[in-house]
Design a protein around this motif. Structure first.
Motif, PDB file in Angstrom:
ATOM      1  N   MET A   1      30.983  43.945  33.679  1.00 11.81           N
ATOM      2  CA  MET A   1      30.835  42.759  32.866  1.00 11.81           C
ATOM      3  C   MET A   1      30.508  41.592  33.803  1.00 11.81           C
ATOM      4  N   GLN A   2      29.351  40.990  33.628  1.00  9.35           N
ATOM      5  CA  GLN A   2      28.951  39.857  34.451  1.00  9.35           C
ATOM      6  C   GLN A   2      29.386  38.547  33.813  1.00  9.35           C
ATOM      7  N   GLY A  59      28.676  28.266  39.093  1.00  6.57           N
ATOM      8  CA  GLY A  59      27.263  28.587  39.062  1.00  6.57           C
ATOM      9  C   GLY A  59      26.910  29.910  39.714  1.00  6.57           C
ATOM     10  N   GLN A  60      27.851  30.526  40.430  1.00  6.83           N
ATOM     11  CA  GLN A  60      27.590  31.826  41.037  1.00  6.83           C
ATOM     12  C   GLN A  60      27.884  32.934  40.024  1.00  6.83           C
ATOM     13  N   CYS A  61      27.079  33.963  40.048  1.00  2.00           N
ATOM     14  CA  CYS A  61      27.262  35.093  39.142  1.00  2.00           C
ATOM     15  C   CYS A  61      28.212  36.097  39.787  1.00  2.00           C
ATOM     16  N   ALA A  62      29.182  36.558  39.026  1.00  2.00           N
ATOM     17  CA  ALA A  62      30.137  37.561  39.496  1.00  2.00           C
ATOM     18  C   ALA A  62      30.210  38.686  38.466  1.00  2.00           C
ATOM     19  N   GLU A  63      30.840  39.770  38.864  1.00  2.00           N
ATOM     20  CA  GLU A  63      30.943  40.927  37.979  1.00  2.00           C
ATOM     21  C   GLU A  63      32.330  41.541  38.079  1.00  2.00           C
ATOM     22  N   VAL A  64      32.863  41.939  36.922  1.00  2.00           N
ATOM     23  CA  VAL A  64      34.136  42.660  36.854  1.00  2.00           C
ATOM     24  C   VAL A  64      33.823  44.131  36.634  1.00  2.00           C
ATOM     25  N   SER A  65      34.394  44.990  37.466  1.00  2.00           N
ATOM     26  CA  SER A  65      34.283  46.431  37.232  1.00  2.00           C
ATOM     27  C   SER A  65      35.688  46.995  37.102  1.00  2.00           C
ATOM     28  N   LEU A  66      35.814  47.995  36.232  1.00  2.00           N
ATOM     29  CA  LEU A  66      37.123  48.591  35.925  1.00  2.00           C
ATOM     30  C   LEU A  66      37.115  50.086  36.185  1.00  2.00           C
ATOM     31  N   GLU A  67      38.264  50.599  36.598  1.00  2.00           N
ATOM     32  CA  GLU A  67      38.561  52.030  36.598  1.00  2.00           C
ATOM     33  C   GLU A  67      39.786  52.209  35.712  1.00  2.00           C
ATOM     34  N   THR A  68      39.868  53.338  35.030  1.00  2.00           N
ATOM     35  CA  THR A  68      41.028  53.618  34.191  1.00  2.00           C
ATOM     36  C   THR A  68      41.699  54.887  34.712  1.00  2.00           C
ATOM     37  N   PRO A  69      42.636  54.741  35.671  1.00  2.00           N
ATOM     38  CA  PRO A  69      43.268  55.938  36.245  1.00  2.00           C
ATOM     39  C   PRO A  69      44.237  56.634  35.288  1.00  2.00           C
ATOM     40  N   PRO A  71      46.034  56.136  30.893  1.00  2.00           N
ATOM     41  CA  PRO A  71      46.071  55.293  29.696  1.00  2.00           C
ATOM     42  C   PRO A  71      46.950  54.064  29.927  1.00  2.00           C
ATOM     43  N   GLY A  72      46.453  52.910  29.527  1.00  2.00           N
ATOM     44  CA  GLY A  72      47.224  51.679  29.657  1.00  2.00           C
ATOM     45  C   GLY A  72      47.248  51.109  31.061  1.00  2.00           C
ATOM     46  N   ARG A  73      46.348  51.567  31.921  1.00  2.00           N
ATOM     47  CA  ARG A  73      46.316  51.101  33.309  1.00  2.00           C
ATOM     48  C   ARG A  73      44.856  50.976  33.757  1.00  2.00           C
ATOM     49  N   TRP A  74      44.522  49.823  34.310  1.00  2.00           N
ATOM     50  CA  TRP A  74      43.160  49.562  34.774  1.00  2.00           C
ATOM     51  C   TRP A  74      43.202  48.990  36.182  1.00  2.00           C
ATOM     52  N   ARG A  75      42.368  49.497  37.054  1.00  2.00           N
ATOM     53  CA  ARG A  75      42.143  48.881  38.366  1.00  2.00           C
ATOM     54  C   ARG A  75      40.870  48.057  38.242  1.00  2.00           C
ATOM     55  N   PHE A  76      40.897  46.865  38.802  1.00  2.00           N
ATOM     56  CA  PHE A  76      39.717  46.005  38.694  1.00  2.00           C
ATOM     57  C   PHE A  76      39.242  45.535  40.053  1.00  2.00           C
ATOM     58  N   ARG A  77      37.967  45.181  40.067  1.00  2.00           N
ATOM     59  CA  ARG A  77      37.319  44.559  41.219  1.00  2.00           C
ATOM     60  C   ARG A  77      36.411  43.463  40.675  1.00  2.00           C
ATOM     61  N   VAL A  78      36.484  42.303  41.282  1.00  2.00           N
ATOM     62  CA  VAL A  78      35.580  41.206  40.950  1.00  2.00           C
ATOM     63  C   VAL A  78      34.698  41.008  42.177  1.00  2.00           C
ATOM     64  N   THR A  79      33.392  41.124  41.984  1.00  2.00           N
ATOM     65  CA  THR A  79      32.455  41.018  43.097  1.00  2.00           C
ATOM     66  C   THR A  79      31.373  39.985  42.814  1.00  2.00           C
ATOM     67  N   ARG A  80      30.827  39.448  43.893  1.00  2.00           N
ATOM     68  CA  ARG A  80      29.636  38.595  43.859  1.00  2.00           C
ATOM     69  C   ARG A  80      28.664  39.256  44.809  1.00  2.00           C
ATOM     70  N   ASP A  81      27.571  39.761  44.274  1.00  2.00           N
ATOM     71  CA  ASP A  81      26.670  40.611  45.050  1.00  2.00           C
ATOM     72  C   ASP A  81      27.502  41.767  45.598  1.00  2.00           C
ATOM     73  N   ALA A  82      27.537  41.982  46.890  1.00  2.00           N
ATOM     74  CA  ALA A  82      28.336  43.079  47.452  1.00  2.00           C
ATOM     75  C   ALA A  82      29.672  42.588  48.003  1.00  2.00           C
ATOM     76  N   THR A  83      30.005  41.317  47.785  1.00  2.00           N
ATOM     77  CA  THR A  83      31.220  40.729  48.338  1.00  2.00           C
ATOM     78  C   THR A  83      32.385  40.873  47.366  1.00  2.00           C
ATOM     79  N   LEU A  84      33.476  41.457  47.825  1.00  2.00           N
ATOM     80  CA  LEU A  84      34.682  41.602  47.002  1.00  2.00           C
ATOM     81  C   LEU A  84      35.428  40.269  46.972  1.00  2.00           C
ATOM     82  N   LEU A  85      35.609  39.730  45.780  1.00  2.00           N
ATOM     83  CA  LEU A  85      36.300  38.458  45.596  1.00  2.00           C
ATOM     84  C   LEU A  85      37.771  38.657  45.254  1.00  2.00           C
ATOM     85  N   ALA A  86      38.051  39.634  44.394  1.00  2.00           N
ATOM     86  CA  ALA A  86      39.422  39.878  43.948  1.00  2.00           C
ATOM     87  C   ALA A  86      39.548  41.334  43.513  1.00  2.00           C
TER      88      ALA A  86
END
Length: 98
Positions: A1-2, A59-69, A71-86
């Motif tokens: 999700m961007q 103004g910078q575009c970022a993206e949220v990616s999720l993994e679901t290891p 039920p009821g649990r999600w690992r997330f990564r927030v990135t800008r280009d290839a840089t991990l933000l959170a």
């Protein structure tokens, strides 16, 4: 999700004056939006682990990616280009197996 936080977002002038950085709570809000879009509930969730590694500027575009290891649990990564933000984890104790 961007996503992108606009330059005129009301939280930016106070965070930090003269050098506005997107507050971490806004990144987490986008993470929760992604969890809900992936079928998670919008109710009470907890974030047992969150790491903020790099700032996001307005103004910078970022993206949220999720993994679901599990039920009821999600690992997330927030990135800008290839840089991990959170990164971290979201847990819905009502949906997670006991």
């Amino acid at each position: 999700m961007q996503f992108e936080i606009a330059h005129d977002h009301p939280s930016l002038p106070g965070h930090f004056p003269g050098n506005p950085v997107v507050p971490g709570v806004l990144l987490l809000e986008r993470v929760l939006d992604a969890v809900e879009a992936a079928g998670g509930r919008a109710g009470a969730l907890r974030l047992p682990q969150v790491k903020f590694l790099q700032p996001l500027l307005s103004g910078q575009c970022a993206e949220v990616s999720l993994e679901t290891p599990a039920p009821g649990r999600w690992r997330f990564r927030v990135t800008r280009d290839a840089t991990l933000l959170a990164s971290g984890e979201v847990v819905d104790d009502a949906a997670a197996p006991a």
